[in-house]
Design an enzyme around this catalytic site. Structure first.
Site, mmCIF file in Angstrom:
data_model
loop_
_atom_site.group_PDB
_atom_site.id
_atom_site.type_symbol
_atom_site.label_atom_id
_atom_site.label_comp_id
_atom_site.label_asym_id
_atom_site.label_seq_id
_atom_site.Cartn_x
_atom_site.Cartn_y
_atom_site.Cartn_z
ATOM 1 N N THR A 194 0.816 -1.210 0.000
ATOM 2 C CA THR A 194 0.000 0.000 0.000
ATOM 3 C C THR A 194 0.854 1.267 0.000
ATOM 4 O O THR A 194 1.988 1.258 0.511
ATOM 5 C CB THR A 194 -0.907 0.006 1.263
ATOM 6 O OG1 THR A 194 -1.427 1.307 1.471
ATOM 7 C CG2 THR A 194 -0.148 -0.394 2.525
ATOM 8 N N ASP A 195 0.273 2.338 -0.522
ATOM 9 C CA ASP A 195 0.968 3.637 -0.502
ATOM 10 C C ASP A 195 1.191 4.137 0.931
ATOM 11 O O ASP A 195 2.010 5.022 1.163
ATOM 12 C CB ASP A 195 0.203 4.692 -1.320
ATOM 13 C CG ASP A 195 -1.241 4.924 -0.873
ATOM 14 O OD1 ASP A 195 -1.690 4.298 0.100
ATOM 15 O OD2 ASP A 195 -1.920 5.748 -1.531
ATOM 16 N N GLU A 196 0.452 3.555 1.897
ATOM 17 C CA GLU A 196 0.529 4.059 3.269
ATOM 18 C C GLU A 196 1.893 3.788 3.909
ATOM 19 O O GLU A 196 2.243 4.406 4.912
ATOM 20 C CB GLU A 196 -0.595 3.452 4.116
ATOM 21 C CG GLU A 196 -1.936 3.692 3.461
ATOM 22 C CD GLU A 196 -3.139 3.528 4.364
ATOM 23 O OE1 GLU A 196 -3.002 3.624 5.586
ATOM 24 O OE2 GLU A 196 -4.230 3.311 3.815
ATOM 25 N N TYR A 235 -1.404 -0.220 11.144
ATOM 26 C CA TYR A 235 -1.641 -0.910 9.870
ATOM 27 C C TYR A 235 -0.461 -0.715 8.919
ATOM 28 O O TYR A 235 0.119 -1.690 8.418
ATOM 29 C CB TYR A 235 -2.936 -0.387 9.225
ATOM 30 C CG TYR A 235 -3.076 -0.745 7.753
ATOM 31 C CD1 TYR A 235 -3.136 -2.070 7.341
ATOM 32 C CD2 TYR A 235 -3.138 0.254 6.770
ATOM 33 C CE1 TYR A 235 -3.248 -2.401 5.985
ATOM 34 C CE2 TYR A 235 -3.258 -0.069 5.422
ATOM 35 C CZ TYR A 235 -3.302 -1.402 5.034
ATOM 36 O OH TYR A 235 -3.408 -1.721 3.699
ATOM 37 N N ALA A 252 2.538 0.296 9.510
ATOM 38 C CA ALA A 252 3.800 -0.239 10.036
ATOM 39 C C ALA A 252 3.881 -1.745 9.772
ATOM 40 O O ALA A 252 4.941 -2.277 9.426
ATOM 41 C CB ALA A 252 3.905 0.053 11.532
ATOM 42 N N LYS A 295 2.323 -3.383 7.293
ATOM 43 C CA LYS A 295 2.508 -3.598 5.849
ATOM 44 C C LYS A 295 3.953 -3.284 5.446
ATOM 45 O O LYS A 295 4.546 -3.979 4.615
ATOM 46 C CB LYS A 295 1.526 -2.735 5.042
ATOM 47 C CG LYS A 295 0.066 -3.113 5.201
ATOM 48 C CD LYS A 295 -0.278 -4.494 4.647
ATOM 49 C CE LYS A 295 -0.175 -4.572 3.141
ATOM 50 N NZ LYS A 295 -0.629 -5.923 2.658
HETATM 51 P P1 NAD Z 1 -10.039 -6.785 2.856
HETATM 52 O O1 NAD Z 1 -9.954 -6.420 4.297
HETATM 53 O O2 NAD Z 1 -11.277 -6.510 2.093
HETATM 54 O O3 NAD Z 1 -9.745 -8.346 2.683
HETATM 55 C C1 NAD Z 1 -8.724 -9.003 3.378
HETATM 56 C C2 NAD Z 1 -8.913 -10.500 3.175
HETATM 57 O O4 NAD Z 1 -7.858 -11.180 3.863
HETATM 58 C C3 NAD Z 1 -10.236 -11.029 3.753
HETATM 59 O O5 NAD Z 1 -10.831 -11.907 2.845
HETATM 60 C C4 NAD Z 1 -9.811 -11.758 5.024
HETATM 61 O O6 NAD Z 1 -10.674 -12.821 5.362
HETATM 62 C C5 NAD Z 1 -8.427 -12.263 4.625
HETATM 63 N N1 NAD Z 1 -7.573 -12.519 5.790
HETATM 64 C C6 NAD Z 1 -7.354 -11.687 6.852
HETATM 65 N N2 NAD Z 1 -6.529 -12.288 7.712
HETATM 66 C C7 NAD Z 1 -6.214 -13.497 7.190
HETATM 67 C C8 NAD Z 1 -5.386 -14.556 7.632
HETATM 68 N N3 NAD Z 1 -4.717 -14.508 8.780
HETATM 69 N N4 NAD Z 1 -5.271 -15.640 6.825
HETATM 70 C C9 NAD Z 1 -5.947 -15.717 5.661
HETATM 71 N N5 NAD Z 1 -6.754 -14.747 5.204
HETATM 72 C C10 NAD Z 1 -6.880 -13.653 5.961
HETATM 73 O O7 NAD Z 1 -8.782 -6.097 2.199
HETATM 74 P P2 NAD Z 1 -8.564 -5.463 0.745
HETATM 75 O O8 NAD Z 1 -8.992 -4.064 0.775
HETATM 76 O O9 NAD Z 1 -9.085 -6.389 -0.276
HETATM 77 O O10 NAD Z 1 -6.986 -5.450 0.685
HETATM 78 C C11 NAD Z 1 -6.258 -6.562 0.140
HETATM 79 C C12 NAD Z 1 -4.773 -6.244 0.182
HETATM 80 O O11 NAD Z 1 -4.518 -5.050 -0.550
HETATM 81 C C13 NAD Z 1 -4.248 -5.994 1.593
HETATM 82 O O12 NAD Z 1 -2.989 -6.583 1.698
HETATM 83 C C14 NAD Z 1 -4.142 -4.495 1.684
HETATM 84 O O13 NAD Z 1 -3.122 -4.109 2.576
HETATM 85 C C15 NAD Z 1 -3.807 -4.127 0.251
HETATM 86 N N6 NAD Z 1 -4.234 -2.785 -0.187
HETATM 87 C C16 NAD Z 1 -5.520 -2.379 0.005
HETATM 88 C C17 NAD Z 1 -5.900 -1.129 -0.461
HETATM 89 C C18 NAD Z 1 -7.324 -0.642 -0.307
HETATM 90 O O14 NAD Z 1 -7.598 0.528 -0.616
HETATM 91 N N7 NAD Z 1 -8.273 -1.466 0.102
HETATM 92 C C19 NAD Z 1 -4.988 -0.300 -1.097
HETATM 93 C C20 NAD Z 1 -3.683 -0.767 -1.276
HETATM 94 C C21 NAD Z 1 -3.312 -2.024 -0.817
HETATM 95 P P1 TYD Z 2 -9.986 4.888 4.682
HETATM 96 O O1 TYD Z 2 -10.997 4.409 3.708
HETATM 97 O O2 TYD Z 2 -10.014 4.372 6.063
HETATM 98 O O3 TYD Z 2 -8.564 4.641 3.998
HETATM 99 P P2 TYD Z 2 -7.086 5.117 4.472
HETATM 100 O O4 TYD Z 2 -6.440 3.821 4.753
HETATM 101 O O5 TYD Z 2 -6.541 5.856 3.304
HETATM 102 O O6 TYD Z 2 -7.158 5.973 5.668
HETATM 103 O O7 TYD Z 2 -10.092 6.468 4.777
HETATM 104 C C1 TYD Z 2 -9.871 7.279 3.638
HETATM 105 C C2 TYD Z 2 -9.890 8.723 4.087
HETATM 106 O O8 TYD Z 2 -11.191 9.036 4.599
HETATM 107 C C3 TYD Z 2 -8.914 9.021 5.209
HETATM 108 O O9 TYD Z 2 -8.384 10.336 5.025
HETATM 109 C C4 TYD Z 2 -9.764 8.980 6.451
HETATM 110 C C5 TYD Z 2 -11.105 9.497 5.955
HETATM 111 N N1 TYD Z 2 -12.277 8.973 6.686
HETATM 112 C C6 TYD Z 2 -13.226 9.858 7.199
HETATM 113 O O10 TYD Z 2 -13.112 11.085 7.051
HETATM 114 N N2 TYD Z 2 -14.303 9.339 7.876
HETATM 115 C C7 TYD Z 2 -14.458 8.009 8.061
HETATM 116 O O11 TYD Z 2 -15.464 7.601 8.700
HETATM 117 C C8 TYD Z 2 -13.477 7.104 7.524
HETATM 118 C C9 TYD Z 2 -13.612 5.610 7.685
HETATM 119 C C10 TYD Z 2 -12.401 7.637 6.834
#
Ligand code: NAD
Ligand code: TYD
Length: 344
Positions: A128-130, A153, A155, A157
């Protein structure tokens, strides 16, 4: 690349990725390995099961369970691991970091060991970009920037990324890492901001904007992110990192206005509330490297927000049971006592 293990494939990005790769290659066989936490939902994979039955198998398991991971890799003759499995929500990591360290750090290590023990399988880590921390001024994060995560989170990743890189250097494991900006689209658990705000708006509930709402994020459509990961698997250079995003960030308030307009709901639903602890002000990715690999996003952030709002409007069957279930307790914990701020 033929037998792919997709960990976390029942979650938001994972389920979209599974469908994407099955649609884009007739040769690929996918095993989804997922613990099914609150965020993992089998119904996310219903269409995959129906459309691609013989080329898809689901295994319920924890990535921290080395024996089960290795048993699955052996039984399915896996040659490639793509790791989406993680605890992913910043606000939950602030409440309780424990599962983040276990799954995101230790779980990644278990998968790396499995890849090493089975003859150095191809390994892709979805990051992630975070991990870059928040970015000051007009800068953008480039892949060789130092890591500066600021939440439990991010930290976790970032630690996982360091392990992935270390396995490449030490054991010559063929790895790549992608660092994605905020994804939005179908099947995202409604704790994340866009689905939370869309579903709140559809239920005429206030939208709790943290602080002044001037934080900036790059909201990319999930299918674009999936296409980038597939491209990296096909053409990425081993040992390399790739940022993935549109390269165009916007404030949270702009995002809110777009989704309210798309749903035809009033701005009066916006409610400023006490800020998130350690809230990262701005993420901004330099995406030159992934563009040079031949990827291009189909959606601008505004198009992605509008498409996402429409999907939630049209797919209440998916999110209503979630919001009516355990999610309520989570929502109360995070929002019920949150101080309201004066209109900004
Ligand atoms: P999500 O929370 O929707 O899904 C996570 C999945 O992982 C779930 O299906 C959960 O059951 C499974 N999981 C959790 N713990 C587990 C374990 N111990 N063993 C097996 N499975 C487990 O997450 P997402 O948004 O789909 O993100 C997927 C990946 O992409 C993550 O690694 C996240 O850090 C990364 N990512 C997400 C975003 C975003 O905006 N959502 C952006 C950049 C990177
Ligand atoms: P989020 O979807 O939690 O992603 P990120 O991991 O980038 O923080 O939140 C996206 C942005 O929205 C972030 O700046 C926090 C803000 N936010 C709110 O303002 N209210 C909310 O209830 C939530 C969940 C996020």
């Amino acid at each position: 690349m033929q037998n792919i293990l997709v960990t976390g494939g029942a979650g938001f990005i994972g389920c979209n990725f599974v469908r994407y790769i099955l649609e884009h290659s007739a040769d690929i066989v996918v095993t989804v390995y997922d613990k099914l936490t609150y965020a993992g939902r089998l119904e996310n994979l219903d269409a995959v099961k129906e459309g691609f039955g013989p080329r898809y198998l689901f295994v319920q398991g924890d990535i921290c369970d080395a024996a089960k991971v290795e048993e699955t890799v052996a039984a399915r003759n896996v040659d490639t691991i793509v790791n989406f499995a993680a605890e992913t929500h910043v606000d939950r990591s602030i409440l309780d970091p424990d599962a983040f360290v276990k799954t995101d750090v230790y779980g990644t290590y278990v998968l790396l060991e499995a890849a090493r023990n089975f003859g150095n399988l191809r390994f892709h880590q979805v990051s992630t970009d975070e991990v870059y921390g928040h970015i000051e001024g007009r800068r953008r994060s480039v892949e060789h920037d130092a890591l500066a995560p600021r939440s439990p989170y991010s930290a976790s990743k970032a630690s996982a990324d360091l392990f992935v890189n270390a396995y490449n250097i030490t054991y010559d494991l063929p790895v790549t890492i992608s660092r994605g900006a905020n994804n939005i689209g179908p099947f995202q658990y409604p704790e994340k901001v866009v689905p939370l705000f869309v579903t709140n708006a559809l239920e005429s509930m206030p939208l709790p904007v943290f602080g002044d709402g001037m934080q900036m994020r790059d909201y990319q459509y999930v299918a674009d992110h999936c296409a980038a990961i597939y491209l990296i698997l096909l053409r990425g250079r081993i040992g390399e990192l790739y940022n993935v995003g549109t390269g165009a960030e916007m404030t949270n308030l702009s995002m809110v206005e777009i989704l309210l307009d798309e749903l035809d709901r009033p701005r009066s639903l916006i409610q400023h509330v006490e800020d998130r602890l350690g809230h990262d002000r701005r993420y901004s990715l330099d995406v030159t490297k992934i563009l040079a690999l031949g990827w291009e996003p189909d959606y601008t952030p505004e198009e992605a927000i509008r498409a996402t709002a429409r999907w939630y409007r049209d797919n209440r069957w998916w999110w209503q049971p979630i919001r009516d279930g355990d999610f309520r307790d989570y929502y109360d914990t995070v929002y019920a006592d949150r101080k309201r701020l004066e209109p900004q």
